[in-house]
Scaffold this active site. Structure first.
Site, PDB file in Angstrom:
ATOM      1  N   GLU A 265      17.767 -15.435  -4.137  1.00  0.00           N
ATOM      2  CA  GLU A 265      17.445 -14.371  -5.092  1.00  0.00           C
ATOM      3  C   GLU A 265      17.311 -14.943  -6.504  1.00  0.00           C
ATOM      4  O   GLU A 265      16.493 -14.488  -7.310  1.00  0.00           O
ATOM      5  CB  GLU A 265      18.523 -13.286  -5.062  1.00  0.00           C
ATOM      6  CG  GLU A 265      18.603 -12.512  -3.755  1.00  0.00           C
ATOM      7  CD  GLU A 265      17.350 -11.702  -3.484  1.00  0.00           C
ATOM      8  OE1 GLU A 265      16.720 -11.238  -4.461  1.00  0.00           O
ATOM      9  OE2 GLU A 265      16.995 -11.545  -2.307  1.00  0.00           O
ATOM     10  N   TRP A 268      14.002 -16.417  -6.589  1.00  0.00           N
ATOM     11  CA  TRP A 268      12.971 -15.378  -6.753  1.00  0.00           C
ATOM     12  C   TRP A 268      12.710 -15.112  -8.233  1.00  0.00           C
ATOM     13  O   TRP A 268      11.565 -14.881  -8.647  1.00  0.00           O
ATOM     14  CB  TRP A 268      13.399 -14.085  -6.047  1.00  0.00           C
ATOM     15  CG  TRP A 268      12.439 -12.952  -6.270  1.00  0.00           C
ATOM     16  CD1 TRP A 268      12.504 -11.999  -7.248  1.00  0.00           C
ATOM     17  CD2 TRP A 268      11.239 -12.668  -5.521  1.00  0.00           C
ATOM     18  NE1 TRP A 268      11.432 -11.133  -7.160  1.00  0.00           N
ATOM     19  CE2 TRP A 268      10.642 -11.516  -6.105  1.00  0.00           C
ATOM     20  CE3 TRP A 268      10.633 -13.259  -4.414  1.00  0.00           C
ATOM     21  CZ2 TRP A 268       9.466 -10.958  -5.621  1.00  0.00           C
ATOM     22  CZ3 TRP A 268       9.450 -12.696  -3.939  1.00  0.00           C
ATOM     23  CH2 TRP A 268       8.882 -11.563  -4.538  1.00  0.00           C
ATOM     24  N   TRP A 296      -5.944   6.586  -7.033  1.00  0.00           N
ATOM     25  CA  TRP A 296      -4.643   7.152  -7.392  1.00  0.00           C
ATOM     26  C   TRP A 296      -4.821   8.586  -7.905  1.00  0.00           C
ATOM     27  O   TRP A 296      -5.854   8.920  -8.489  1.00  0.00           O
ATOM     28  CB  TRP A 296      -3.971   6.312  -8.482  1.00  0.00           C
ATOM     29  CG  TRP A 296      -3.747   4.870  -8.157  1.00  0.00           C
ATOM     30  CD1 TRP A 296      -4.396   3.798  -8.687  1.00  0.00           C
ATOM     31  CD2 TRP A 296      -2.813   4.346  -7.218  1.00  0.00           C
ATOM     32  NE1 TRP A 296      -3.928   2.633  -8.147  1.00  0.00           N
ATOM     33  CE2 TRP A 296      -2.950   2.935  -7.242  1.00  0.00           C
ATOM     34  CE3 TRP A 296      -1.868   4.919  -6.355  1.00  0.00           C
ATOM     35  CZ2 TRP A 296      -2.184   2.092  -6.445  1.00  0.00           C
ATOM     36  CZ3 TRP A 296      -1.104   4.082  -5.559  1.00  0.00           C
ATOM     37  CH2 TRP A 296      -1.257   2.690  -5.604  1.00  0.00           C
ATOM     38  N   ASN A 334      19.350  -2.522  -5.543  1.00  0.00           N
ATOM     39  CA  ASN A 334      18.058  -3.141  -5.268  1.00  0.00           C
ATOM     40  C   ASN A 334      17.342  -2.547  -4.058  1.00  0.00           C
ATOM     41  O   ASN A 334      16.135  -2.326  -4.077  1.00  0.00           O
ATOM     42  CB  ASN A 334      18.216  -4.647  -5.075  1.00  0.00           C
ATOM     43  CG  ASN A 334      16.874  -5.353  -4.960  1.00  0.00           C
ATOM     44  OD1 ASN A 334      16.062  -5.289  -5.876  1.00  0.00           O
ATOM     45  ND2 ASN A 334      16.621  -5.993  -3.829  1.00  0.00           N
ATOM     46  N   TRP A 352       1.345   2.397  -9.416  1.00  0.00           N
ATOM     47  CA  TRP A 352       2.604   1.672  -9.595  1.00  0.00           C
ATOM     48  C   TRP A 352       2.918   1.406 -11.061  1.00  0.00           C
ATOM     49  O   TRP A 352       4.089   1.296 -11.454  1.00  0.00           O
ATOM     50  CB  TRP A 352       2.567   0.347  -8.825  1.00  0.00           C
ATOM     51  CG  TRP A 352       1.534  -0.648  -9.299  1.00  0.00           C
ATOM     52  CD1 TRP A 352       0.256  -0.805  -8.842  1.00  0.00           C
ATOM     53  CD2 TRP A 352       1.688  -1.618 -10.346  1.00  0.00           C
ATOM     54  NE1 TRP A 352      -0.391  -1.807  -9.520  1.00  0.00           N
ATOM     55  CE2 TRP A 352       0.460  -2.332 -10.454  1.00  0.00           C
ATOM     56  CE3 TRP A 352       2.728  -1.961 -11.203  1.00  0.00           C
ATOM     57  CZ2 TRP A 352       0.260  -3.363 -11.376  1.00  0.00           C
ATOM     58  CZ3 TRP A 352       2.536  -2.995 -12.132  1.00  0.00           C
ATOM     59  CH2 TRP A 352       1.319  -3.675 -12.212  1.00  0.00           C
ATOM     60  N   TRP A 375       7.303  -4.597  -8.575  1.00  0.00           N
ATOM     61  CA  TRP A 375       6.486  -3.401  -8.380  1.00  0.00           C
ATOM     62  C   TRP A 375       5.191  -3.744  -7.642  1.00  0.00           C
ATOM     63  O   TRP A 375       4.761  -3.013  -6.749  1.00  0.00           O
ATOM     64  CB  TRP A 375       6.181  -2.734  -9.723  1.00  0.00           C
ATOM     65  CG  TRP A 375       7.236  -1.740 -10.109  1.00  0.00           C
ATOM     66  CD1 TRP A 375       8.329  -1.965 -10.891  1.00  0.00           C
ATOM     67  CD2 TRP A 375       7.307  -0.371  -9.704  1.00  0.00           C
ATOM     68  NE1 TRP A 375       9.077  -0.820 -11.002  1.00  0.00           N
ATOM     69  CE2 TRP A 375       8.477   0.179 -10.291  1.00  0.00           C
ATOM     70  CE3 TRP A 375       6.506   0.445  -8.920  1.00  0.00           C
ATOM     71  CZ2 TRP A 375       8.848   1.509 -10.098  1.00  0.00           C
ATOM     72  CZ3 TRP A 375       6.874   1.771  -8.734  1.00  0.00           C
ATOM     73  CH2 TRP A 375       8.037   2.293  -9.317  1.00  0.00           C
TER      74      TRP A 375
END
Length: 458
Positions: A265, A268, A296, A334, A352, A375
């Site tokens: 993580e 990441w 959208w 998370n 988004w 996202w």
């Protein structure tokens, strides 16, 4: 006595493992400065929840500096102009700082370097962006091979201790008052409960690391359980640089149990910064152009649904619990972040970017790289992303990850319901009047989302 040098602080608000500070101290007297620049980031001006955190982080940093015979100078305005002004006032032309990778910081660094002797150091990440490359010399786009390649460079160097003393200049330049910046909300004080969950500053960061060490052995499973909150909760401390990723890596690696999942993580975070380093507009532009064609819903038409999502009134308990936790604490578990983000994008068919902007304003850990990449991963529009057709089912995710107690805590209207029905009170005909019905059914939402995606592929 040598002239003073400037220590330019941004999202690196610590004294330990602070390479720019170490370099500055070696040269003589140091003037630490933080400049609040609300213009340069444009639409990415620091959000409201972050501003609350920033107030207490700067307060803590100033206290730490004063214990070492120094202090923090506060200025507000254009960063490059204020640094130039500070240099003229103090006779200093040399500035030490840690490299930052957000597009606005990179622009400012180039401007500062044209006028002053800017010395940049590493320390925001495990490895600088671009350091890890493929066999052909390119940047990794997929996280898994990026993580494997990064692991070959680990562990990072041992973190450096804070200097025992920081020599002050013969005369201190003028400074703003932190209270005059009005970083904390007052009317109303919507952040009143934040202090129950958070202790901004370097000392708070280290205490949080220490408390997490006993939980590392359970992290692989517990991190997915909202009711347990088995995550490290270190994200805001890393975002504000109150603790270095190297310090976290070394402390966690030495803890009992297998820390591999957690360390990935941390990697990441490096991966996300590499993506925004390569694609600076990641926060506002789809990394995959075909997503520009998704129809959208117009936010004017979908405003009611968007407001319901923000307020935690969607009729999906796990989504609502997460959104209410976000508002109350400036943070969200998370696993629930992914569920809530997926719900906005695919159940409500809202772009988004609207969700990313809301998170940017309400999260205390709203890091440009992580927020943007996460996202786009959920949306499917990212360089490395989940397939759009893989639509999270909140009513399945909730019992799967044992979120009943989490829902009871954040959605008190449902606290009296047992585990069998609390995840979906509507379908069990036990929804209390105070709790809203679903904005849209899961099957209907799924079909609408897939139809929109098919249309974009034509």
């Amino acid at each position: 006595m040598p002239g003073p040098v400037i220590l330019w602080l941004r999202q690196d608000l610590r004294l330990s493992d602070q390479a720019a500070l170490v370099a500055a101290v070696k040269e003589g007297p140091v003037i630490p400065v933080y400049i609040l620049d609300d213009a340069a980031p444009k639409q990415w001006t620091i959000g409201a929840a972050q501003r609350w955190w920033l107030h207490y982080s700067l307060k803590s940093l100033d206290e730490g500096l004063r214990q070492k015979s120094s202090r923090l100078i506060l200025r507000r305005g254009d960063c490059a102009a204020e640094l130039q002004r500070l240099a003229e006032e103090t006779g200093s032309r040399r500035v030490h700082a840690l490299s930052h990778y957000e597009p606005w910081w990179r622009n400012i660094e180039r401007t500062v370097a044209q006028e002053l002797d800017l010395q940049l150091h590493e320390g925001m990440l495990l490895l600088p962006p671009g350091c890890v490359r493929t066999s052909t010399g390119g940047l990794y786009q997929i996280y898994t091979p990026f993580a494997r390649a990064t692991m070959l460079h680990m562990p990072p160097p041992e973190p450096q201790p804070a200097p025992s003393r920081i020599d002050p200049p013969s005369e201190w330049p003028a400074s703003d008052s932190l209270d005059d910046w009005d970083l904390r909300p007052t009317h109303p004080d919507w952040a009143a409960a934040f202090a129950k969950d958070w202790e901004p500053g370097e000392a708070g960061a280290r205490r949080n690391v220490a408390s997490f060490l006993d939980e590392v052995k359970d992290y692989d499973v517990a991190r997915n359980l909202p009711s347990v909150e088995g995550t490290s909760r270190l994200s805001p401390y890393l975002h504000f640089g109150e603790v270095s990723p190297a310090y976290v890596w070394h402390r966690v690696s030495a803890a009992p149990g297998d820390a591999t999942t957690f360390l990935k993580e941390v990697i990441w975070r490096d991966y996300a910064h590499t993506q925004i380093w390569a694609l600076p507009a990641y926060g506002s532009q789809n990394a995959r152009p075909d997503f520009n064609r998704i129809p959208w819903r117009d936010l004017r038409e979908a405003k009611g649904d968007f407001v319901a999502w923000k307020k935690g009134r969607t009729g999906y308990p796990i989504v609502d619990a997460g959104m209410r936790q976000l508002w109350a604490t400036g943070w969200m578990h998370n696993r629930v972040r992914m569920i809530a983000a997926s719900f906005l994008i695919k159940h409500l068919l809202i772009d988004w970017r609207h969700g990313a902007r809301w998170f940017w304003n309400t999260l205390v850990d709203a890091n440009y790289a992580n927020n943007s990449v996460n996202w786009q991963w959920v949306a499917g529009s990212g360089v490395d992303a989940n397939l759009f057709s893989r639509i999270m089912a909140p009513l399945t995710q909730s019992p799967k990850f044992d979120a009943a107690d989490y829902i009871r805590h954040w959605v008190p209207e449902l606290a009296h319901l047992d585990d069998k029905v609390i995840h979906d009170p509507d379908s069990h005909d036990v929804r209390p009047p105070a709790y809203p019905s679903k904005l849209i059914g899961h099957r209907e939402a799924r079909e609408r989302a897939l139809a929109a995606y098919r249309q974009s592929r034509r």
